[in-house]
Design a protein around this motif. Structure first.
Motif, PDB file in Angstrom:
ATOM      1  N   UNK A 160      22.263  12.446  54.258  1.00  0.00           N
ATOM      2  CA  UNK A 160      20.989  12.472  53.539  1.00  0.00           C
ATOM      3  C   UNK A 160      21.156  12.055  52.080  1.00  0.00           C
ATOM      4  N   UNK A 161      22.281  12.456  51.476  1.00  0.00           N
ATOM      5  CA  UNK A 161      22.500  12.126  50.066  1.00  0.00           C
ATOM      6  C   UNK A 161      22.721  10.627  49.847  1.00  0.00           C
ATOM      7  N   UNK A 162      23.118   9.916  50.897  1.00  0.00           N
ATOM      8  CA  UNK A 162      23.401   8.481  50.776  1.00  0.00           C
ATOM      9  C   UNK A 162      22.215   7.606  51.177  1.00  0.00           C
ATOM     10  N   UNK A 163      21.130   8.227  51.605  1.00  0.00           N
ATOM     11  CA  UNK A 163      19.963   7.435  52.006  1.00  0.00           C
ATOM     12  C   UNK A 163      19.349   6.728  50.799  1.00  0.00           C
ATOM     13  N   UNK A 164      19.000   5.475  51.000  1.00  0.00           N
ATOM     14  CA  UNK A 164      18.431   4.677  49.911  1.00  0.00           C
ATOM     15  C   UNK A 164      16.936   4.936  49.746  1.00  0.00           C
ATOM     16  N   UNK A 165      16.228   5.070  50.887  1.00  0.00           N
ATOM     17  CA  UNK A 165      14.782   5.266  50.834  1.00  0.00           C
ATOM     18  C   UNK A 165      14.464   6.694  50.415  1.00  0.00           C
ATOM     19  N   UNK A 166      13.871   6.834  49.234  1.00  0.00           N
ATOM     20  CA  UNK A 166      13.588   8.169  48.694  1.00  0.00           C
ATOM     21  C   UNK A 166      12.600   8.928  49.571  1.00  0.00           C
ATOM     22  N   UNK A 211      25.045  22.693  50.869  1.00  0.00           N
ATOM     23  CA  UNK A 211      25.907  21.568  50.507  1.00  0.00           C
ATOM     24  C   UNK A 211      25.116  20.483  49.790  1.00  0.00           C
ATOM     25  N   UNK A 212      23.862  20.270  50.183  1.00  0.00           N
ATOM     26  CA  UNK A 212      23.050  19.242  49.537  1.00  0.00           C
ATOM     27  C   UNK A 212      22.853  19.562  48.059  1.00  0.00           C
ATOM     28  N   UNK A 213      22.715  20.848  47.736  1.00  0.00           N
ATOM     29  CA  UNK A 213      22.564  21.235  46.331  1.00  0.00           C
ATOM     30  C   UNK A 213      23.814  20.879  45.535  1.00  0.00           C
ATOM     31  N   UNK A 214      24.993  21.047  46.137  1.00  0.00           N
ATOM     32  CA  UNK A 214      26.238  20.692  45.449  1.00  0.00           C
ATOM     33  C   UNK A 214      26.389  19.176  45.336  1.00  0.00           C
ATOM     34  N   UNK A 215      26.001  18.450  46.386  1.00  0.00           N
ATOM     35  CA  UNK A 215      26.102  16.991  46.355  1.00  0.00           C
ATOM     36  C   UNK A 215      25.159  16.394  45.313  1.00  0.00           C
ATOM     37  N   UNK A 216      24.011  17.032  45.111  1.00  0.00           N
ATOM     38  CA  UNK A 216      23.048  16.524  44.135  1.00  0.00           C
ATOM     39  C   UNK A 216      23.595  16.583  42.715  1.00  0.00           C
ATOM     40  N   UNK A 217      24.554  17.462  42.473  1.00  0.00           N
ATOM     41  CA  UNK A 217      25.127  17.594  41.138  1.00  0.00           C
ATOM     42  C   UNK A 217      26.274  16.645  40.860  1.00  0.00           C
ATOM     43  N   UNK A 218      26.683  15.868  41.857  1.00  0.00           N
ATOM     44  CA  UNK A 218      27.782  14.924  41.664  1.00  0.00           C
ATOM     45  C   UNK A 218      27.279  13.622  41.044  1.00  0.00           C
ATOM     46  N   UNK A 219      28.180  12.957  40.378  1.00  0.00           N
ATOM     47  CA  UNK A 219      27.858  11.668  39.771  1.00  0.00           C
ATOM     48  C   UNK A 219      27.657  10.630  40.878  1.00  0.00           C
TER      49      UNK A 219
END
Length: 268
Positions: free
Chosen positions: A90-96, A153-161
């Motif tokens: 989900x974090x890598x999806x291009x379409x918002x 996990x999505x919350x942690x991934x959102x904080x990555x560069x």
């Protein structure tokens, strides 16, 4: 935060009151488990280990404990793997817009009351003869555990560069290699926390066990729930003490392996 507590006596008092409110029931339940009385009584008239011995010598409770542990381990492993991969995808999806819609769909089981989901699963799984089976309980638990892992996990991934993926790709790393060597180590605290929450949810579940497990697959919490309907004695306190000490042991182990600050998400 600790310095602020030392500087403000009112905050200290409020903190201690809240801490006492949380810990008092746990302390009382633990002390009752060591009671020598055949009935529930507080404070205990004496101390004994008889209720712990009765619990571990009861075949019905031991079979429930074995089933609960098997389900919890399977659900934790499967739910963590599926949830982490789903969150990364989900974090890598291009379409918002597509990402938001898909995320809402995958997290929707967390919105509905558990009893509603259990009733729906009861009607659905009955068509496949999965009621009262290990497989049925695993499916039911995964329906809640996977969204729980995804949200954590999505919350942690959102904080990555976001440039990490681009930098790894420019150096020739594929998506899976980037995930395994770069992304996963940075969010291991969130993954560990999600796994711990998944295990605790699965092990302590009563609702799904009552609807899906029924008579043929009774987990330990369901057996305890049925036990206290007809008997009230310090064995309930003994089981509570075992649960409390086991949880503390798990937290200590995670603290040694991952670090408690990472486990609760304070640092990443």
């Amino acid at each position: 935060m600790i310095n602020a507590l030392h500087r403000n006596p009112v905050v200290v008092v409020l903190f201690l009151l809240v801490l006492s409110f949380i810990l008092a029931p746990l302390a009382i339940a633990t002390l009752i488990g060591f009671s020598s009385s055949p009935f529930l009584a507080f404070p205990p008239p004496g101390f004994s280990l008889q209720w712990f011995k009765r619990f571990f010598s009861d075949d019905a409770f031991m079979s429930g404990l074995d089933l609960s542990l098997r389900i919890a381990v399977i659900v934790t492993v499967a739910g963590t793997v599926v949830g982490v991969l789903s969150a990364y995808g989900l974090s890598r999806m291009k379409a918002r817009m597509g990402q938001q819609i898909l995320t809402a769909i995958m997290l929707s089981p967390l919105i509905f009351p558990v009893i509603v989901i259990a009733l729906a699963l009861l009607l659905f799984l009955s068509n496949f003869n999965l009621l009262g089976s290990l497989t049925g309980l695993i499916i039911a638990h995964l329906l809640i555990v996977v969204p729980l892992v995804i949200s954590t996990v999505a919350a942690a991934l959102a904080g990555l560069d976001k440039s990490i993926n681009e930098a790894a790709a420019s150096l020739g790393a594929g998506p899976w290699r980037t995930f395994g060597l770069i992304i996963l180590p940075q969010v291991r605290g969130a993954v560990a926390g999600a796994a711990l929450l998944s295990f605790l949810f699965s092990f302590n579940d009563v609702t799904f066990a009552a609807f899906i497990g029924g008579v043929n697959a009774q987990t330990l919490p369901l057996k305890l729930f049925g036990y206290i309907r007809y008997q009230l004695n310090p064995m309930i306190g003994a089981v509570s003490a075992i649960f409390i000490f086991s949880t503390l042991l798990v937290i200590v182990i995670f603290d040694r392996i991952v670090g408690f600050d990472r486990l609760v998400g304070i640092k990443e």
